[in-house]
Design a protein around this motif. Structure first.
Motif, PDB file in Angstrom:
ATOM      1  N   HIS A  47     -12.920 107.187  33.872  1.00  0.00           N
ATOM      2  CA  HIS A  47     -13.364 107.127  32.275  1.00  0.00           C
ATOM      3  C   HIS A  47     -14.210 107.515  32.629  1.00  0.00           C
ATOM      4  N   THR A  56     -17.552 106.119  30.180  1.00  0.00           N
ATOM      5  CA  THR A  56     -18.871 105.536  28.658  1.00  0.00           C
ATOM      6  C   THR A  56     -20.368 106.492  28.389  1.00  0.00           C
ATOM      7  N   HIS A  96     -21.891 103.604  31.515  1.00  0.00           N
ATOM      8  CA  HIS A  96     -21.153 103.328  32.681  1.00  0.00           C
ATOM      9  C   HIS A  96     -20.554 104.278  33.290  1.00  0.00           C
ATOM     10  N   TYR A 149     -16.325  95.443  36.919  1.00  0.00           N
ATOM     11  CA  TYR A 149     -18.123  95.735  36.983  1.00  0.00           C
ATOM     12  C   TYR A 149     -18.638  95.560  37.921  1.00  0.00           C
ATOM     13  N   GLU A 201     -17.532 100.998  37.492  1.00  0.00           N
ATOM     14  CA  GLU A 201     -16.652  99.744  36.466  1.00  0.00           C
ATOM     15  C   GLU A 201     -15.204 100.489  37.498  1.00  0.00           C
TER      16      GLU A 201
HETATM   17 ZN    ZN Z   1     -15.339 101.549  31.127  1.00  0.00          ZN
END
Ligand code: ZN
Length: 309
Positions: A8, A10, A211, A249, A259
């Motif tokens: 993902h 973010t 991130h 992380y 991450e």
């Molecule tokens: Zn994340």
């Protein structure tokens, strides 16, 4: 074992309702989870993705209500690249975004635009073998839907500093001067490209990326990649429970927050796939605060939720 591309990405928004309008209503992504920032539960953490929230399609936003737009600079990811199926899809998006007063720029097989806070996106008509990750928006022809992430572009003054860590994580590039790093899993691949930064300093705020998470299978792989990152000099966190995945992380040497997130739990963990993103979901530690949080958070309707008549 290899990283399975991106899990993902973010970013930050100052306006959750407009964010839902842009990403769910205009871009046609599905809002697959409405929860709070686990480190600051009085603000939203919104997750968009394909129809079932598959890693590789997940774009998430922390809401800091009223935050001013930030600025992309050194040590920041500045552009998200998405795959689409064809040049016809690029033409569809140029028209759809234009109708919504979003400026676009066509550049060969790419279409560039930014959201209302300046977060930059590029749609790429690239033939790839990776399984397509599309949401089923009713007003977007399936052949034109976004198909998941292709990669990201980041600013770095001395990107060579990142080479050792990237190699330790399994990234590869074409040659010693190639700025494109590629990570290739069994099904999904992704590209990380470094560009020279602008002279002005960046500022992390609305419209910037917080991130990027790379996809690992499970806790065993998470432990293994954490050890690889530490051996390459990274200061990694312990494994953190993020309810829908487990995470580690660390900052890569050019300053971008990485991450590693596991894909063995998923967004159907606490609600059925059919109604993903409709109810506010809270992790157990914040359930006692539900009444207060529901009063304080801006009401947000999932566009997929049927309106009661
Ligand atoms: Zn994340």
């Amino acid at each position: 074992m290899a990283l399975e591309g991106i899990h993902h990405i973010t970013a930050i928004t100052g306006d959750a309702p407009r964010n839902v309008d842009f990403y769910a209503c205009l871009l046609g992504l599905r809002l697959v989870k409405k929860t709070v920032n686990f480190d600051a539960p009085d603000v939203y953490h919104l997750y968009y993705g394909d129809e079932t929230g598959t890693p590789g399609s997940i774009l998430t936003f922390f809401e800091f209500p009223g935050a001013k737009p930030g600025r992309h600079g050194d040590a920041m990811i500045h552009t998200i690249e998405w795959r689409v199926a064809s040049e016809a899809a690029l033409a569809f998006w140029a028209a759809r975004l234009g109708d919504a007063n979003v400026a676009t720029e066509r550049d060969g097989g790419a279409l560039h635009f930014a959201d209302f806070e300046g977060l930059r996106h590029s749609l790429l008509a690239v033939p790839v073998d990776d399984p397509p990750l599309a949401a089923g928006a009713t007003d977007i022809p399936p052949e034109h839907a976004l198909l998941g992430f292709h990669g990201v572009l980041a600013y770095a003054r001395v990107p060579e500093r990142s080479a050792g860590l990237l190699r330790a994580l399994g990234f590869e590039r074409g040659g010693d001067t190639d700025p494109h790093w590629r990570v290739t899993g069994a099904e999904r691949h992704a590209v990380l490209e470094y560009d020279p930064p602008p002279s002005e300093r960046g500022r992390t705020s609305a419209g910037t990326i917080h991130h990027i998470a790379w996809s690992v299978a499970d806790d065993d792989e998470l432990r293994d990649y954490r050890a690889r990152a530490m051996a390459a000099g990274a200061h990694a966190t312990d494994i953190i429970d993020r309810q829908y995945f487990h995470s580690v992380y660390f900052r890569e040497p050019s300053g971008i927050l990485f991450e590693l997130a596991s894909r063995d739990i998923g967004f159907a963990y606490d609600e059925p796939v059919e109604s993903l993103g409709e109810a506010l979901k809270l992790p157990p530690q914040y359930e006692p605060l539900r009444d207060e949080l529901e009063r304080r958070l801006t009401p947000l309707r999932n566009p997929r939720t049927p309106v009661a008549s």
